[in-house]
Design a protein around this motif. Structure first.
Motif, PDB file in Angstrom:
ATOM      1  N   SER A  86       0.825  -1.204   0.000  1.00 17.59           N
ATOM      2  CA  SER A  86       0.000   0.000   0.000  1.00 17.59           C
ATOM      3  C   SER A  86       0.861   1.256   0.000  1.00 17.59           C
ATOM      4  CB  SER A  86      -0.920  -0.014   1.227  1.00 17.59           C
ATOM      5  OG  SER A  86      -1.694   1.164   1.304  1.00 17.59           O
ATOM      6  N   LYS A 111       2.606   1.629  -3.528  1.00 16.06           N
ATOM      7  CA  LYS A 111       1.742   2.080  -4.630  1.00 16.06           C
ATOM      8  C   LYS A 111       1.482   3.577  -4.537  1.00 16.06           C
ATOM      9  CE  LYS A 111      -1.288  -1.284  -3.963  1.00 16.06           C
ATOM     10  NZ  LYS A 111      -2.471  -2.180  -4.102  1.00 16.06           N
ATOM     11  N   GLN A 112       1.413   4.110  -3.325  1.00 18.51           N
ATOM     12  CA  GLN A 112       1.204   5.551  -3.161  1.00 18.51           C
ATOM     13  C   GLN A 112       2.396   6.356  -3.643  1.00 18.51           C
ATOM     14  OE1 GLN A 112       0.384   6.084   1.024  1.00 18.51           O
ATOM     15  NE2 GLN A 112      -1.205   4.516   1.021  1.00 18.51           N
ATOM     16  N   LEU A 146       1.952  -4.706  -7.604  1.00 18.13           N
ATOM     17  CA  LEU A 146       3.228  -3.993  -7.713  1.00 18.13           C
ATOM     18  C   LEU A 146       4.030  -4.375  -8.949  1.00 18.13           C
ATOM     19  CD1 LEU A 146       4.484  -4.001  -4.002  1.00 18.13           C
ATOM     20  CD2 LEU A 146       3.433  -2.125  -5.267  1.00 18.13           C
TER      21      LEU A 146
END
Length: 270
Positions: A25, A28-29, A85
């Motif tokens: 998470s 990805k940000q 990813l």
């Protein structure tokens, strides 16, 4: 500190799966890269290379250990498509003393993310976040089993006593705190140094800081744990082992107690 290169300890436990999803998470940000590292050790109770152990027994032990590692790798590969990813996720395996290998490897990454240890973790792959934090020289995020990375939270929390370890943790977590935008600064009794300077420092990083205080004499563990249960922050930031780990262990260390009782990720620095 830009967070672009993440190391995750993956050992097949429920908590390490939560840590992997947490790392994905974050990555990805930011368009960051995640390296998952499976470290596995041999039994330390005897030397399986000894000529006094029959060859058949040595082979059985080696096959059992290979089976454990293979199962964890297969588990990781089943998770891979769900993480989104692509080429920004790799898995490495390495044999050695788990805490030492993770600590040494973490020094070449921005941050290390691990799952909270649980009773019943296989002794070949068990890790100790408190020891790793002392050795690595890098921030360590400890993610509890079952943590939902999609859950929505309104802010983060910073346990602050004005000491060296707390200052290091605050600095190491600034990029995460900036993203959250709001931080509750938790203190018990009068903190060392100027609280006004800390609040101004956070404000200059575009972080809305509020102060939550308890009088001197309140239990650190009870205060922090109860606050986090009531307000459900996204992250607790704290310095680890401001005193020696031997003293903390002897007296029932705050760091270890909070790790056991908190149900949100904790960023530790030393």
């Amino acid at each position: 500190m830009a967070i672009m290169n993440l190391l995750v300890a993956f050992n097949g436990t429920e908590a390490s799966e939560a840590a992997l999803r947490y790392a994905a998470s974050l990555a990805k940000q930011r368009g960051a890269h995640v390296t998952a590292l499976l470290v596995h050790s041999a039994h330390d109770t005897f030397d399986t290379t000894s000529r006094w152990i029959p060859r058949e027994a040595r082979n059985l032990l080696a096959d059992a250990q290979k089976g454990i590692v293979s199962e964890i790798v297969e588990q990781f590969e089943r998770l891979r498509p769900t993480l989104g990813l692509g080429d920004n996720l790799v898995l490495r395996t390495q044999k050695g003393r788990v805490d030492i290998v993770l600590s040494d490897t973490a020094r070449s990454f921005d941050i290390l993310i691990v799952g909270r240890p649980m009773r019943g973790d296989d002794e070949h792959v068990v890790l100790h976040p408190d020891r790793i934090t002392l050795l690595a020289g890098r921030p360590v995020i400890v993610v509890p089993e079952g943590y939902d990375v999609e859950a929505r939270h309104s802010h983060a929390a910073l346990a602050w006593d004005g000491g060296r370890a707390a200052a290091r943790a605050m600095s190491d977590s600034l990029r995460l705190l900036e993203q959250q935008g709001k931080v509750s600064v938790l203190t018990i009794g009068p903190p060392v140094g100027s609280l006004d300077d800390l609040m101004a420092h956070l404000k200059r990083h575009d972080i809305e800081a509020v102060h939550e205080a308890w009088p001197a004499g309140h239990s650190l563990v009870d205060s922090v744990v109860s606050y986090c249960k009531r307000h459900d922050p996204s992250l607790l930031v704290m310095g680890a082992y401001e005193h020696s780990k031997f003293r903390e262990d002897f007296l029932g260390g705050h760091t270890a107690q909070i790790l056991r009782e908190i149900s949100i990720p904790i960023l530790l620095s030393h």
